[in-house]
Every structure is written in structure tokens, then in C-alpha cells.
Design a protein around this motif. Structure first.
Motif, PDB file in Angstrom:
ATOM      1  N   HIS A  14       0.820  -1.214   0.000  1.00  0.00           N
ATOM      2  CA  HIS A  14       0.000   0.000   0.000  1.00  0.00           C
ATOM      3  C   HIS A  14       0.858   1.270   0.000  1.00  0.00           C
ATOM      4  N   GLU A  15       1.871   1.306   0.842  1.00  0.00           N
ATOM      5  CA  GLU A  15       2.715   2.504   0.940  1.00  0.00           C
ATOM      6  C   GLU A  15       3.467   2.766  -0.367  1.00  0.00           C
ATOM      7  N   CYS A  65       1.039   4.185  -2.937  1.00  0.00           N
ATOM      8  CA  CYS A  65       0.768   5.610  -2.716  1.00  0.00           C
ATOM      9  C   CYS A  65       1.931   6.474  -3.168  1.00  0.00           C
ATOM     10  N   ARG A  79       1.932   6.549  -7.011  1.00  0.00           N
ATOM     11  CA  ARG A  79       0.838   7.382  -7.512  1.00  0.00           C
ATOM     12  C   ARG A  79       1.176   8.862  -7.357  1.00  0.00           C
ATOM     13  N   ASP A  80       1.732   9.243  -6.202  1.00  0.00           N
ATOM     14  CA  ASP A  80       2.099  10.640  -5.982  1.00  0.00           C
ATOM     15  C   ASP A  80       3.222  11.074  -6.922  1.00  0.00           C
TER      16      ASP A  80
END
Length: 131
Positions: free
Chosen positions: A33-34, A37, A40-41
């Protein structure tokens, strides 16, 4: 679905419905998950396909210029044959020159208009100080 209809509630003589309970969803921690993220950023900052201007430029290309090719196969098919290498090179050079002129005069001008129209989405990326 019957309970959602007020006429059916009256017909069945149901005075009140039970309260809705919130749904509780439990999930285990996800090890990826990290990193998802972070990726994506990073893409939001570095991948300019998400930029409003790039979407406009792609839309412009597909609506107005997607038929543009440096070598037009239809013109090649309609050319007189047999063709020696000098005639072939001249035909290809003429087609490339025509396409280059279209891109230089129309495409660049249309792109400039798109950039001017969406200046608020990219102006903050350009440094204002001259070195």
C-alpha cells in the motif's frame, strides 16, 4: 426491494423498518500500500499525461491531426509506376515537406493556444528568475 416501496409497506401493514446497521469492513495490512501511494504521488508530479494541458494536446492531435502522416500511402498508390529511385525520393521529400509545413504552421499555433488557455495549470512550474 419490497421494503423500499411505500405502497408495499402499507399493503403489508409494516409500520417501521429496522435500523440500518453500518457495514464494517476489516482488511489486513497490505505490504504494497505505501509503495503504491508513493508511486501514484510521483506519477502525479512527473507523469504529464495527467496534466490538463497534455490531455488537451492529445485531444487536439486525435481530433485534428491524427490523419497527418509524413508519407501518404494513398498518394503512393496513386503514383505512376514504375518509378525510379529519384522520383520516389522526390515524392517522399515533397510529402514530408507538406506535413512539416502543416505541423510547423498549424500544430504549433494550436498548441500555443492550448498552453495560453491553460496557463494557470503550468505557469507555477516555470521559474520566474532569469539566470
Amino acid at each position: 426491494y419490497i421494503l423500499m416501496d411505500s405502497l408495499e409497506l402499507k399493503r403489508l401493514r409494516i409500520a417501521s423498518l429496522p435500523p440500518k446497521h453500518p457495514r464494517h469492513v476489516l482488511r489486513a495490512p497490505l505490504p504494497w500500500h505505501e509503495s503504491l501511494c508513493q508511486a501514484r504521488d510521483a506519477q502525479a508530479v512527473q507523469l504529464f499525461v495527467t496534466s490538463e494541458v497534455m490531455r488537451e494536446l492529445q485531444q487536439l492531435w486525435f481530433t485534428k491531426y491524427s490523419h497527418t502522416h509524413f508519407v501518404d500511402l494513398e498518394a503512393m498508390k496513386s503514383a505512376t509506376y514504375p518509378m525510379d529511385i529519384m522520383q520516389f525520393e522526390a515524392l517522399v521529400a515533397q510529402q514530408c515537406h507538406t506535413t512539416r509545413t502543416i505541423l510547423q504552421k498549424q500544430w504549433v499555433e494550436d498548441c500555443g493556444q492550448k498552453f495560453r488557455a491553460h496557463k494557470d495549470s503550468w505557469a507555477h512550474l516555470v521559474p520566474m528568475e532569469q539566470h
